[in-house]
Write an enzyme that holds these catalytic residues in place. Structure first.
Site, mmCIF file in Angstrom:
data_model
loop_
_atom_site.group_PDB
_atom_site.id
_atom_site.type_symbol
_atom_site.label_atom_id
_atom_site.label_comp_id
_atom_site.label_asym_id
_atom_site.label_seq_id
_atom_site.Cartn_x
_atom_site.Cartn_y
_atom_site.Cartn_z
ATOM 1 N N HIS A 87 0.820 -1.231 0.000
ATOM 2 C CA HIS A 87 0.000 0.000 0.000
ATOM 3 C C HIS A 87 0.846 1.270 0.000
ATOM 4 O O HIS A 87 0.305 2.361 -0.182
ATOM 5 C CB HIS A 87 -0.932 0.041 1.220
ATOM 6 C CG HIS A 87 -1.959 -1.043 1.235
ATOM 7 N ND1 HIS A 87 -2.840 -1.245 0.203
ATOM 8 C CD2 HIS A 87 -2.231 -2.005 2.160
ATOM 9 C CE1 HIS A 87 -3.625 -2.279 0.479
ATOM 10 N NE2 HIS A 87 -3.275 -2.765 1.657
ATOM 11 N N ASP A 143 -2.425 -10.586 -2.736
ATOM 12 C CA ASP A 143 -3.051 -10.207 -1.475
ATOM 13 C C ASP A 143 -4.535 -9.892 -1.716
ATOM 14 O O ASP A 143 -4.917 -9.470 -2.808
ATOM 15 C CB ASP A 143 -2.334 -8.953 -0.936
ATOM 16 C CG ASP A 143 -2.740 -8.574 0.464
ATOM 17 O OD1 ASP A 143 -1.996 -8.902 1.401
ATOM 18 O OD2 ASP A 143 -3.816 -7.944 0.634
ATOM 19 N N HIS A 177 -6.118 -7.405 -0.711
ATOM 20 C CA HIS A 177 -6.290 -5.964 -0.924
ATOM 21 C C HIS A 177 -5.500 -5.491 -2.137
ATOM 22 O O HIS A 177 -4.371 -5.941 -2.358
ATOM 23 C CB HIS A 177 -5.831 -5.198 0.323
ATOM 24 C CG HIS A 177 -6.530 -5.632 1.573
ATOM 25 N ND1 HIS A 177 -6.002 -6.575 2.427
ATOM 26 C CD2 HIS A 177 -7.739 -5.285 2.083
ATOM 27 C CE1 HIS A 177 -6.851 -6.784 3.431
ATOM 28 N NE2 HIS A 177 -7.919 -6.016 3.244
ATOM 29 N N ASP A 201 -4.275 -13.130 2.997
ATOM 30 C CA ASP A 201 -5.569 -12.732 3.550
ATOM 31 C C ASP A 201 -6.728 -13.063 2.605
ATOM 32 O O ASP A 201 -7.871 -12.671 2.859
ATOM 33 C CB ASP A 201 -5.579 -11.251 3.982
ATOM 34 C CG ASP A 201 -4.859 -10.337 3.016
ATOM 35 O OD1 ASP A 201 -4.565 -10.760 1.884
ATOM 36 O OD2 ASP A 201 -4.601 -9.173 3.406
HETATM 37 C C1 6XA Z 1 -7.100 -1.216 7.280
HETATM 38 C C2 6XA Z 1 -5.971 -1.923 6.637
HETATM 39 C C3 6XA Z 1 -6.450 -3.054 5.878
HETATM 40 C C4 6XA Z 1 -5.570 -3.653 4.853
HETATM 41 C C5 6XA Z 1 -4.240 -4.180 5.219
HETATM 42 C C6 6XA Z 1 -3.802 -5.255 4.286
HETATM 43 N N1 6XA Z 1 -6.662 -0.486 8.402
HETATM 44 N N2 6XA Z 1 -3.369 -4.949 3.090
HETATM 45 O O1 6XA Z 1 -3.837 -6.423 4.561
HETATM 46 O O2 6XA Z 1 -2.934 -5.857 2.221
HETATM 47 ZN ZN ZN Z 2 -4.122 -7.408 2.532
#
Ligand code: 6XA
Ligand code: ZN
Length: 343
Positions: A160, A196, A198, A285
């Site tokens: 991210h 992932d 996300h 995840d």
């Molecule tokens: C929310 C963060 C959620 C995503 C974290 C994650 N505070 N990113 O696993 O791949």
């Molecule tokens: Zn994630």
């Protein structure tokens, strides 16, 4: 396969994050990396080695240099201004506030250099971030020197983190830095495959204009899933990067059959791109038991993922991203890696 691990990850601990309506303990806990290390060791996948010493040069080429300086200074600024606890932003310069008015106050700088309240700093955060980054570069070097694959137990994760922003548990973009290291070491074309749950918004942003690094993401549809504001299917890159970004958003509840079809599409695109080497942003995840995510992959599916990645027939650097079902995380990581080695 060599695995790179540093115990310094554990210095990033005890933080809180902004949840929905609550300030809560982070899901991104030290136990994650320790359980992964234990399972890699028990499975006998290969040697576990420490990261080699790494300068910040690659980080300063992937990220803005002032951002890297900020990461190194954030905790010090926070305590110097008299704060304690987890350093979290209070204000973000979102439209229509000014994006050119860089403040001095740490509460505001945290917002200047982030996009959410999910990347808190505690005293040991920077040391852990550096070790996580060094581990990813070390894994890239191992592959550049001829190994078929290497795995970095990077914690905190990185996908991210954008050129000038932290968020979603991420500070330096480990996978992007590994990709850059491979380019610097002579690879002409690098593919980053982010599995992932996300969307890896940071990795997409970093390579958005570049045609030498192909980025493919399979992830929860941003209409309902974090990070919400990037990751749609129509994002294909611009300029030299046009066509070098592939987003495959999937609805919450997606099971392995549908997910695997998206993996097949991503792999075919990587084959067409003719990557010399692959970096896998390895988030687990997607697992059905994950507490913050909404796909339905099961432990028995992960070796099949690894086998498909092996069939790409390219040297591969695995970099750990998310995965919060801590009890299953180690086995699921080993599932992917052993599936790769057997494939
Ligand atoms: C929310 C963060 C959620 C995503 C974290 C994650 N505070 N990113 O696993 O791949
Ligand atoms: Zn994630």
């Amino acid at each position: 396969m060599k695995t790179v691990f540093s115990p310094l990850h554990a210095l990033h601990a005890g933080h809180v994050e902004l949840g929905a309506g609550v300030i809560e303990p982070g899901y991104e806990v030290p136990e994650r990396a320790d359980i992964v290390r234990a399972h890699v060791s028990a499975a006998g996948l290969g040697p576990i080695v420490p990261p080699t010493s790494q300068s910040l040069d690659v980080a300063r080429s992937i990220h803005a240099s002032d951002y890297v300086d900020f990461l190194a200074d954030a905790w010090n600024l926070w305590t110097t201004e008299g704060y304690s606890g987890s350093a979290l932003p209070m204000v973000w310069p979102t439209r229509p506030l000014r994006g050119d008015l860089r403040p001095r106050a740490i509460r505001a700088l945290l917002g200047w250099y982030s996009f959410d309240g999910g990347a808190p700093f505690v005293a040991g955060t920077w040391d852990a971030v550096r070790a996580s980054y060094a581990s990813a570069l070390t894994a890239a070097d191992i592959v550049a020197h001829g190994d078929r694959a290497a795995f970095s137990i990077s914690r905190p994760p990185g996908h991210h983190a954008g050129r000038r922003m932290a968020g979603g548990y991420c500070y330096l973009n480990n996978a992007a830095c590994a990709a850059q290291r491979l380019r610097d070491g002579g690879a002409t074309r690098v593919a980053v495959l982010d599995v992932d749950f996300h969307h890896g918004n940071g990795t997409q942003e970093i390579f958005w204009h570049r045609g030498d690094v192909f980025v493919a993401n399979i992830h929860g549809d941003p209409a309902s899933e974090y990070p919400f504001f990037l990751g749609a299917a129509d994002e294909i890159g611009v300029g030299e990067g046009e066509g070098a970004n592939l987003n495959l958003p999937l609805p919450p509840g997606t099971d392995f059959t549908v997910w695997n079809a998206a993996l097949e599409s991503a792999c075919r695109a990587i084959e067409q791109f003719r990557a010399d080497v692959i970096v896998v942003s390895l988030g687990l995840d997607t697992f059905v038991g994950d507490p913050i995510s909404h796909f339905r992959l099961e432990s028995q599916d992960y070796p099949r993922v690894g086998a498909r990645l092996a069939a790409l027939g390219r040297p591969t650097v695995f970099v750990l991203e998310g995965g919060y079902a801590v009890d299953a995380l180690g086995a699921n990581v080993v599932g992917v890696l052993s599936g790769f080695l057997d494939g």
